[in-house]
Design a protein around this motif. Structure first.
Motif, PDB file in Angstrom:
ATOM      1  N   UNK A   2       0.827  -1.192   0.000  1.00 17.89           N
ATOM      2  CA  UNK A   2       0.000   0.000   0.000  1.00 17.89           C
ATOM      3  C   UNK A   2       0.863   1.244   0.000  1.00 17.89           C
ATOM      4  N   UNK A   3       0.306   2.339  -0.495  1.00 16.03           N
ATOM      5  CA  UNK A   3       1.043   3.592  -0.526  1.00 16.03           C
ATOM      6  C   UNK A   3       1.370   4.063   0.876  1.00 16.03           C
ATOM      7  N   UNK A   4       2.591   4.574   1.090  1.00 13.13           N
ATOM      8  CA  UNK A   4       3.030   4.925   2.431  1.00 13.13           C
ATOM      9  C   UNK A   4       2.313   6.089   3.058  1.00 13.13           C
ATOM     10  N   UNK A 157       7.223   4.426   6.718  1.00 10.43           N
ATOM     11  CA  UNK A 157       7.434   5.365   7.826  1.00 10.43           C
ATOM     12  C   UNK A 157       8.203   6.608   7.390  1.00 10.43           C
ATOM     13  N   UNK A 158       9.208   6.451   6.554  1.00  7.93           N
ATOM     14  CA  UNK A 158       9.946   7.635   6.110  1.00  7.93           C
ATOM     15  C   UNK A 158       9.090   8.488   5.186  1.00  7.93           C
ATOM     16  N   UNK A 159       8.249   7.845   4.383  1.00  7.32           N
ATOM     17  CA  UNK A 159       7.352   8.598   3.511  1.00  7.32           C
ATOM     18  C   UNK A 159       6.359   9.423   4.297  1.00  7.32           C
ATOM     19  N   UNK A 160       5.809   8.838   5.347  1.00  7.45           N
ATOM     20  CA  UNK A 160       4.849   9.569   6.184  1.00  7.45           C
ATOM     21  C   UNK A 160       5.537  10.663   6.992  1.00  7.45           C
ATOM     22  N   UNK A 161       6.746  10.401   7.463  1.00  9.68           N
ATOM     23  CA  UNK A 161       7.418  11.366   8.333  1.00  9.68           C
ATOM     24  C   UNK A 161       8.010  12.546   7.566  1.00  9.68           C
ATOM     25  N   UNK A 162       8.525  12.266   6.352  1.00 11.49           N
ATOM     26  CA  UNK A 162       9.258  13.302   5.626  1.00 11.49           C
ATOM     27  C   UNK A 162       8.429  13.899   4.499  1.00 11.49           C
ATOM     28  N   UNK A 163       7.739  13.045   3.760  1.00 11.61           N
ATOM     29  CA  UNK A 163       6.974  13.529   2.602  1.00 11.61           C
ATOM     30  C   UNK A 163       7.905  13.986   1.498  1.00 11.61           C
ATOM     31  N   UNK A 171       0.573   7.626 -11.285  1.00 17.61           N
ATOM     32  CA  UNK A 171      -0.186   6.421 -10.955  1.00 17.61           C
ATOM     33  C   UNK A 171       0.016   5.935  -9.525  1.00 17.61           C
ATOM     34  N   UNK A 172       0.887   6.578  -8.776  1.00 17.28           N
ATOM     35  CA  UNK A 172       1.051   6.228  -7.365  1.00 17.28           C
ATOM     36  C   UNK A 172       1.377   7.513  -6.597  1.00 17.28           C
ATOM     37  N   UNK A 173       0.385   8.388  -6.440  1.00 16.89           N
ATOM     38  CA  UNK A 173       0.648   9.750  -5.952  1.00 16.89           C
ATOM     39  C   UNK A 173       1.114   9.845  -4.511  1.00 16.89           C
ATOM     40  N   UNK A 174       0.993   8.795  -3.725  1.00 13.59           N
ATOM     41  CA  UNK A 174       1.377   8.882  -2.318  1.00 13.59           C
ATOM     42  C   UNK A 174       2.806   8.421  -2.041  1.00 13.59           C
ATOM     43  N   UNK A 175       3.465   7.847  -3.012  1.00 12.32           N
ATOM     44  CA  UNK A 175       4.841   7.396  -2.814  1.00 12.32           C
ATOM     45  C   UNK A 175       5.804   8.547  -3.081  1.00 12.32           C
ATOM     46  N   UNK A 176       6.828   8.637  -2.232  1.00  9.15           N
ATOM     47  CA  UNK A 176       7.768   9.747  -2.323  1.00  9.15           C
ATOM     48  C   UNK A 176       9.195   9.240  -2.481  1.00  9.15           C
ATOM     49  N   UNK A 177      10.065  10.149  -2.926  1.00 10.07           N
ATOM     50  CA  UNK A 177      11.488   9.816  -3.011  1.00 10.07           C
ATOM     51  C   UNK A 177      12.068   9.583  -1.615  1.00 10.07           C
ATOM     52  N   UNK A 178      11.566  10.314  -0.632  1.00  9.07           N
ATOM     53  CA  UNK A 178      12.024  10.104   0.745  1.00  9.07           C
ATOM     54  C   UNK A 178      11.682   8.692   1.206  1.00  9.07           C
ATOM     55  N   UNK A 179      10.498   8.206   0.819  1.00 16.24           N
ATOM     56  CA  UNK A 179      10.118   6.850   1.168  1.00 16.24           C
ATOM     57  C   UNK A 179      11.041   5.829   0.536  1.00 16.24           C
TER      58      UNK A 179
END
Length: 267
Positions: A2-4, A157-163, A171-179
């Motif tokens: 699931x997306x972070x 966790x890193x995606x949620x904490x840092x964004x 196609x996966x807008x919630x995933x980040x480079x930080x994640x």
């Protein structure tokens, strides 16, 4: 996976996810640990067969090839049966049968989509069974599974904490480079711990970093498939977790690469 950065889930759904997740991990680890005994080997083969057939079934739905799904499942069942320890086992014969099943399905279906699905579902199954039968196979398979889990957890966790900047916003807008970076770091640290405490070869510790990236690419590939199909999950097999592909999207590309590394490497 699931997306972070997805919204917080209701407590009841979160409990369901935790219970089902623990049960899945416990079942997998039990069959792996028992893999040195006949019952354990057969149990592992059965688990891998169910995994593979589930992946292909969901692949057929996501690619819009449901009319010939049963044919593809029958075709894949032949190499999966060959992989049994009562037959040839995870061998080059089984690999040839997977390729043959893919070609047969492509010719009958007059489309490449189900044929690719047979490779997508069959090669990870063959790889897991092969790896478990190698020297130090329990550690190798555990590392293969755990690096995917560690990548997922670290990215979450890193995606949620840092964004920050999005990894694949179309196609996966919630995933980040930080994640992604966090997942790679957690995987590297976990693999190094396996090296220190369980003598995992240091070459594999180094390889865990690009493999973590590959696991995330597998996650993104499935996200793209679901976006094209217009669905949230690949299936509804596991309550709170979605389908088989949702749980194994990172492992699907990683397992065959690890099998090739072990087969041709000097570890």
């Amino acid at each position: 996976m699931n997306d972070p950065s997805s919204p917080a889930k209701p407590p009841s759904e979160l409990v369901t996810r935790i219970v089902v997740g623990v049960a899945l991990v416990a079942t997998t680890m039990t069959t792996l640990v028992m893999g040195d005994h006949d019952i354990g080997r057969h149990a592992l083969w059965l688990l891998v067969v169910l995994m593979s057939l589930g992946i292909l079934s969901e692949w057929a739905g996501l690619t819009g090839r449901l009319e010939n799904k049963r044919l593809a499942l029958y075709a894949l069942s032949v190499p999966l049966a060959i992989m049994s320890y009562m037959a040839a086992g995870p061998s080059f014969l089984a690999l040839g049968m997977i390729l043959g099943a893919a070609m047969f399905t492509a010719a009958f279906d007059r489309s490449h989509k189900l044929a690719i699905g047979i490779l997508y579902a069959g090669l990870p199954a063959l790889s897991i069974l092969y790896l478990r039968g190698t020297d130090n196979g329990l550690l190798i398979v555990f590392w293969t599974l755990a690096l995917v889990w560690a990548t997922d957890i670290g990215a979450y966790f890193s995606g949620r904490a840092i964004g920050g900047p999005k990894l694949a916003p179309t196609f996966s807008p919630n995933k980040t480079w930080a994640g992604l970076i966090g997942g790679v770091i957690v995987t590297g640290l976990f693999s190094f711990a396996l090296h220190v405490y369980f003598q995992l070869p240091f070459k594999l510790v180094l390889l865990s970093l690009p493999l973590a990236v590959l696991a995330q690419m597998g996650d993104l590939f499935e996200s793209q498939m679901k976006r094209r199909a217009g669905v949230k999950d690949s299936g509804a097999v596991f309550p709170g977790h979605g389908g088989v592909m949702d749980r194994l999207d990172g492992l699907i590309p990683v397992a065959p690469v690890v099998a090739i590394i072990i087969l041709f490497g000097s570890l």
